[in-house]
Each structure stands twice: as structure tokens, then as C-alpha cells.
Write an enzyme that holds these catalytic residues in place. Structure first.
Site, PDB file in Angstrom:
ATOM      1  N   THR A  97       9.055  53.025  62.706  1.00 41.50           N
ATOM      2  CA  THR A  97       7.955  53.006  61.748  1.00 41.50           C
ATOM      3  C   THR A  97       8.189  54.159  60.789  1.00 41.50           C
ATOM      4  OG1 THR A  97       6.633  54.395  63.194  1.00 41.50           O
ATOM      5  CG2 THR A  97       6.278  52.036  63.364  1.00 41.50           C
ATOM      6  N   GLY A  98       7.867  53.935  59.543  1.00 34.20           N
ATOM      7  CA  GLY A  98       8.064  54.991  58.547  1.00 34.20           C
ATOM      8  C   GLY A  98       6.870  55.039  57.616  1.00 34.20           C
ATOM      9  N   LYS A  99       6.941  55.947  56.672  1.00 31.24           N
ATOM     10  CA  LYS A  99       5.819  56.097  55.737  1.00 31.24           C
ATOM     11  C   LYS A  99       5.766  54.925  54.766  1.00 31.24           C
ATOM     12  CE  LYS A  99       5.674  61.115  55.552  1.00 31.24           C
ATOM     13  NZ  LYS A  99       6.961  61.321  56.254  1.00 31.24           N
ATOM     14  N   LYS A 159      12.702  44.540  57.584  1.00 35.42           N
ATOM     15  CA  LYS A 159      12.128  45.749  56.985  1.00 35.42           C
ATOM     16  C   LYS A 159      10.920  45.328  56.163  1.00 35.42           C
ATOM     17  CE  LYS A 159      13.345  49.840  54.307  1.00 35.42           C
ATOM     18  NZ  LYS A 159      14.432  50.644  53.760  1.00 35.42           N
ATOM     19  N   GLU A 177      20.997  41.877  58.464  1.00 34.39           N
ATOM     20  CA  GLU A 177      21.844  41.835  59.655  1.00 34.39           C
ATOM     21  C   GLU A 177      21.479  43.036  60.530  1.00 34.39           C
ATOM     22  OE1 GLU A 177      25.870  42.457  58.486  1.00 34.39           O
ATOM     23  OE2 GLU A 177      26.637  42.549  60.540  1.00 34.39           O
ATOM     24  N   ASP A 230      18.972  58.435  47.997  1.00 30.96           N
ATOM     25  CA  ASP A 230      18.303  59.061  49.149  1.00 30.96           C
ATOM     26  C   ASP A 230      19.308  59.183  50.292  1.00 30.96           C
ATOM     27  OD1 ASP A 230      16.254  60.252  50.547  1.00 30.96           O
ATOM     28  OD2 ASP A 230      15.323  58.389  51.178  1.00 30.96           O
ATOM     29  N   ASP A 266      19.114  51.683  53.654  1.00 30.29           N
ATOM     30  CA  ASP A 266      17.935  52.265  52.988  1.00 30.29           C
ATOM     31  C   ASP A 266      18.195  52.520  51.503  1.00 30.29           C
ATOM     32  OD1 ASP A 266      15.385  53.140  52.835  1.00 30.29           O
ATOM     33  OD2 ASP A 266      15.675  55.007  53.915  1.00 30.29           O
TER      34      ASP A 266
END
Ligand SMILES: Nc1ncnc2c1ncn2[C@@H]1O[C@H](COP(=O)(O)OP(=O)(O)O)[C@@H](O)[C@H]1O
Ligand SMILES: [Mg+2]
Length: 309
Positions: free
Chosen positions: A83-85, A108, A191, A238, A255
Site C-alpha cells: 500500500t502506498g500514498k 496497481k 506482469e 523518481d 513505478d
């Protein structure tokens, strides 16, 4: 956080950790942010839903042989990878009932726009072309419609970048990214990189303590991948040891929603330099000699490859 913080690639927003990351919760059971609803809804007996393949935008052709594209397939939620922001990543099995044909996918899901704080919304939008001015105004004004659009835009931007890089990787083999299976609204399916038997995601580079030889090999792969990105006109935007997975000795980039068009973005060079600096710092701290890790030389090389003066 003020927008100006994230608009300046040289300054990390205060209060964030040095690398972009949140605590890992590998395979926590439960579904805090379940699958995107389908018309049919989940089967009450099994909690499965029909595969969403049919009404999604598909990844580049040819589709990999392992991918289940049959319309009779079902998706089963197996748990949360992280889990992320800004997004949650879930593990999903797509399988054809009554057969042993199945594949694992990483779903995602960009967060409900009311419940997320996207640190990448500001500077990265520069140079991104949104033609319709109503949409641009909505995004700038952060109306509900604008926020929803932004969330969908991040998913679409990540899907487009992964698709392009995957195609380049197929042709030249010098960059590895997960195959972008499909895009549907704010959900991206990729994937799954990792141990399919155990359902365990590939480790992030940050979690590894490579031997000196392995470290050199990983650095070499990273440089190759960054050259490919630069030639395509991109900076990751990032890059960090948390956004690099090591899967079967291959270094994979993940990401990428904030991928930066370094030619159009007025801060293109700074984005490239920051990406390089963050990963070079990690490699140097792990013991890669200074004559191998030279961030200034690498940034200069990437700028040349991207056609920046
Ligand atoms: N394709 C994938 N295969 C396996 N694990 C993945 C995959 N994509 C993401 N993950 C896991 O989910 C984490 C978060 O994904 P990421 O794309 O970095 O999103 P964010 O950092 O914005 O939350 C990764 O660090 C990794 O552990
Ligand atoms: Mg990440």
C-alpha cells in the site's frame, strides 16, 4: 506539502523519506481496496470476477505467451503487495476455470482522488500536453473532476511509458520493465515480477546486499537502462533503489507514472541529474568504487544521449 516543493526536482519535499518508499506489506491478506467493480460483481462463492481484459486497453503486441487473454478467464484477488500514498499494488491471479492455464498479475490501483496525496502532481505535469483547456483548468484548479482526471492520467502515463520501454526492451534487450498487460481507468495491470510459486514479489534493490561483482553487474545494467531511457527522451523522474526490482538477476525498472519528457520539460536536465545522483549514492554506499560510479559523467552522457546541449 506545497506544490513548489515537488516542482523543484533538486529539493525533496520535507517529511518524506530520502527514497520514495512506504513500508512493505508483502502479501498482507485482505482487500482494503478491492478490485475495480465489474458489471457482474464477484462470485459470492469464490470471490472471483470475470477477467477485465475485454474492456481494458491492451499492452503492446505480440502479447506474451504466458498472458491469459481468454474471455472466459476469471480474476482472483490474492492480497496486497504494497500500500502506498498514491497507489496500492495487489496480487491477482487470472486463470481459465477448469484448466491449469493461469498467470499472476500485479494490479496497481491509483488511489481514490479524495484519499491521496500525490507528491508528483506539480512539476511533472509541466511539458505534458493536455489539449482541451477545460481539462487543463480542472486539473490546475484541483476540482473533483480535475483530480479524477489526474489519477487517470498518472495510470495512463505509466502505461504508455511501460509500453514504449517494453517494446524497446524486446528489440534491444537492454532495459527490463514488467509487461504492461492492461489499463482500465485508474487501474494498471502488470506482469508480476517475482516468485510465482510463492507469490512473493521480486526484492527491491534497496533490500539487497550484493557482492562486489554483483554490484558491478547491477550498475552496468542500470547504466544500460538509463541510456535507453535517455535515447527515448525520458528521465525516470523518481528513480531510487525502491523503484528497481531484481528478478532472476535482471534489474527491472518500475513505478513510472511521472516519467519526464526531458526535451520538453524545462527542467529535464535536473530530473536526469537527480535520478542519477540518488542511485549513484546508493551504489557508492554499497561499496562500488568512485571510478566506476561517476554521477557527473553519467549525467553528461545521458544528456548527450537525450540530445540536450
Ligand atoms: N510488476 C510488479 N511485480 C511485482 N511487484 C511489484 C510490481 N509492481 C510493483 N510491485 C511492488 O509494489 C511496490 C510499489 O509499486 P510502485 O510501482 O513502486 O508504486 P508506489 O511506489 O507508487 O507505491 C513495489 O516496490 C513492489 O514491491
Ligand atoms: Mg515506488
Amino acid at each position: 506539502m506545497r506544490d513548489s516543493d515537488s516542482a523543484n526536482p533538486e529539493r525533496r519535499p520535507r517529511g518524506r523519506r530520502r527514497f520514495d518508499d512506504d513500508e512493505p506489506h508483502f502479501l498482507k491478506r485482505g482487500r482494503p481496496n478491492g478490485p475495480a467493480p465489474t458489471d457482474d460483481g464477484p462470485d459470492p462463492e469464490t470471490d472471483d470476477t470475470w477477467s477485465t481484459w475485454d474492456d481494458a486497453l491492451h499492452g503492446p503486441q505480440p502479447h506474451p505467451h504466458w498472458l491469459v487473454t481468454e474471455l472466459a478467464a476469471k480474476d482472483t484477488e490474492l492480497g496486497v503487495l504494497k500500500t502506498g500514498k498514491e497507489a496500492d499494488v495487489h496480487l491477482v491471479r487470472r486463470g481459465l476455470p477448469g484448466t491449469d492455464r493461469s498467470c499472476l498479475l500485479a494490479a496497481k490501483r491509483y488511489r481514490d482522488p479524495r484519499h491521496r496525496l500525490f507528491h508528483r502532481d506539480a512539476g511533472y505535469l509541466e511539458g505534458r500536453r493536455v489539449r482541451r483547456s477545460r481539462e487543463m483548468r480542472a486539473m490546475t484548479g484541483r476540482t473533483m473532476f480535475g483530480r479524477q482526471m489526474i489519477a487517470g492520467q498518472w495510470a495512463a502515463a505509466e502505461f504508455a511509458a511501460l509500453s514504449r520501454l517494453w517494446e524497446i526492451g524486446q528489440r534491444y534487450g537492454t532495459v527490463t520493465v514488467p509487461y504492461p498487460v492492461q489499463l482500465r481507468g485508474t487501474e494498471l495491470m502488470l506482469e508480476f515480477l517475482g516468485d510465482a510459486e510463492e507469490g512473493r514479489a521480486a526484492p527491491r534493490l534497496a533490500e539487497l546486499r550484493p557482492s562486489p561483482t554483483e554490484l558491478r553487474g547491477l550498475w552496468g545494467q542500470l547504466v544500460d537502462a538509463l541510456v535507453v531511457l535517455a535515447r527515448a527522451g525520458y528521465a525516470h523522474g523518481d528513480l531510487s533503489p525502491y523503484n528497481l526490482l531484481v528478478c532472476a538477476d535482471r534489474l527491472a525498472l518500475i513505478d513510472l507514472p511521472q516519467v519526464v519528457d526531458v526535451v520538453v520539460n524545462p527542467q529535464g536536465r535536473e530530473f536526469l541529474a537527480r535520478d542519477v545522483r540518488i542511485v549513484a549514492t546508493w551504489f557508492a554506499a554499497r561499496g562500488l568504487p568512485a571510478d566506476v560510479v561517476d554521477p557527473t559523467a553519467l549525467t553528461d552522457m545521458l544528456c548527450r544521449e537525450a540530445g540536450l546541449a
